[in-house]
Design a protein around this motif. Structure first.
Motif, PDB file in Angstrom:
ATOM      1  N   THR A   1       6.232  38.258 -27.166  1.00  0.00           N
ATOM      2  CA  THR A   1       5.150  38.525 -28.125  1.00  0.00           C
ATOM      3  C   THR A   1       3.892  37.711 -27.825  1.00  0.00           C
ATOM      4  OG1 THR A   1       6.029  36.823 -29.585  1.00  0.00           O
ATOM      5  CG2 THR A   1       6.749  39.087 -29.997  1.00  0.00           C
ATOM      6  N   LEU A   2       3.956  36.854 -26.823  1.00  0.00           N
ATOM      7  CA  LEU A   2       2.795  36.030 -26.474  1.00  0.00           C
ATOM      8  C   LEU A   2       2.172  36.512 -25.167  1.00  0.00           C
ATOM      9  CD1 LEU A   2       4.122  32.406 -27.182  1.00  0.00           C
ATOM     10  CD2 LEU A   2       2.916  33.964 -28.737  1.00  0.00           C
ATOM     11  N   THR A   3       0.854  36.408 -25.077  1.00  0.00           N
ATOM     12  CA  THR A   3       0.159  36.767 -23.835  1.00  0.00           C
ATOM     13  C   THR A   3       0.467  35.737 -22.748  1.00  0.00           C
ATOM     14  OG1 THR A   3      -1.785  35.467 -24.401  1.00  0.00           O
ATOM     15  CG2 THR A   3      -1.752  37.782 -25.159  1.00  0.00           C
ATOM     16  N   ALA A   4       0.032  36.061 -21.532  1.00  0.00           N
ATOM     17  CA  ALA A   4       0.237  35.143 -20.405  1.00  0.00           C
ATOM     18  C   ALA A   4      -0.333  33.759 -20.726  1.00  0.00           C
ATOM     19  CB  ALA A   4      -0.409  35.716 -19.144  1.00  0.00           C
ATOM     20  N   VAL A   5      -1.576  33.737 -21.175  1.00  0.00           N
ATOM     21  CA  VAL A   5      -2.213  32.434 -21.402  1.00  0.00           C
ATOM     22  C   VAL A   5      -1.532  31.678 -22.551  1.00  0.00           C
ATOM     23  CG1 VAL A   5      -4.079  33.234 -22.943  1.00  0.00           C
ATOM     24  CG2 VAL A   5      -4.449  31.250 -21.453  1.00  0.00           C
TER      25      VAL A   5
END
Ligand code: ADP
Ligand code: ADP
Length: 227
Positions: free
Chosen positions: A95-99
């Protein structure tokens, strides 16, 4: 200088039915690039997990910079800042982006939100992933996921990276790209310990440790290590 040392380490699972490691002693020096090889089930992951403080020896000790890891605080510090981990299956939070994934280990340290984001973006640049910073893991190729995972392993400037089959889920071309990234980290001074089934991975290391039936059966130094 000695960085990680296993001193007569054994690891027994399932009330003694499985002896994953039997009286293993070895020293990994700062700046080394070590490959751990051996058949499936021989104890490679157990050895790496014990060395990196992710698993506890049943007997024996693990030392970091010649200090026995004694208390929970020392173990926490080892896991959160001294060592970075890379796994075969990436373990990115979906659920989290790469960054955002790269920032996860930084919550253990004193950086503020802005500093975390800047640092994560720098690390994504290091692994060639700037253009994918805001993508979710499902939108990334497997090679890109592993790049993000490597950036995350670097979040707190660890002295060593421990990697368990980091190219195991990658096609050979992508695997070679990831290995080039490891070479780059090694040149920058990181200590690398990498489990592999792949001879081309082992060939890049300076030292090969062969494990069989929970024991070290060979330890080969391929290049002189400068101290
Ligand atoms: P490798 O990484 O070389 O495949 P592992 O370290 O994963 O070997 O496993 C060594 C042995 O210990 C195997 O027999 C495996 O099934 C067993 N083992 C590993 N982890 C556990 C665990 N958490 N519980 C029980 N047995 C385990
Ligand atoms: P690898 O690709 O490293 O050989 P494995 O499939 O052997 O991976 O193990 C993956 C994870 O599962 C490891 O962290 C290991 O500790 C755990 N594991 C391995 N064998 C067992 C087992 N028999 N019971 C429980 N956990 C296990």
């Amino acid at each position: 200088s000695p960085l990680l040392r296993a001193d007569h380490v054994s690891r027994i699972y399932d009330d003694g039915q499985v002896q994953a490691l039997s009286d293993v002693s070895l020293t990994i020096h700062q700046g080394e690039y070590v490959a751990i090889v051996g058949p499936s089930g021989s104890g490679k992951s157990t050895l790496l997990n014990v060395l990196g403080g992710l698993d506890e020896p049943t007997s024996g000790h693990v030392l970091f910079k010649e200090q026995t890891i004694r208390d929970a605080a020392a173990l926490d510090r080892l896991r959160s800042t001294e060592i970075g981990y890379v796994f075969q299956s990436f373990y990115l939070l979906p659920t989290l982006t790469a960054v955002e994934n790269v920032q996860l280990p930084m919550f253990e340290t004193g950086l503020n939100a802005r500093q975390r984001e800047d640092k994560a973006n720098e690390l994504l640049e290091t692994v060639g992933m700037t253009h994918r910073a805001d993508h979710l893991p499902t939108k990334l190729s497997v090679g890109e996921r592993q790049r993000v995972a490597i950036a995350r392993s670097l979040a707190n400037d660890p002295i060593a990276i421990l990697a368990d089959e980091p190219t195991g889920n990658l096609d050979s071309k992508t695997g070679v790209e990831i290995l080039a990234l490891f070479d780059q980290l090694h040149e920058q001074g990181k200590t690398l310990v990498v489990i592999t089934h792949d001879h081309s991975v082992a060939a890049r290391a300076q030292r090969t440790i062969e494990v069989k039936d929970g024991q070290l059966i060979r330890d080969t130094l391929l290049t002189e290590v400068s101290e």
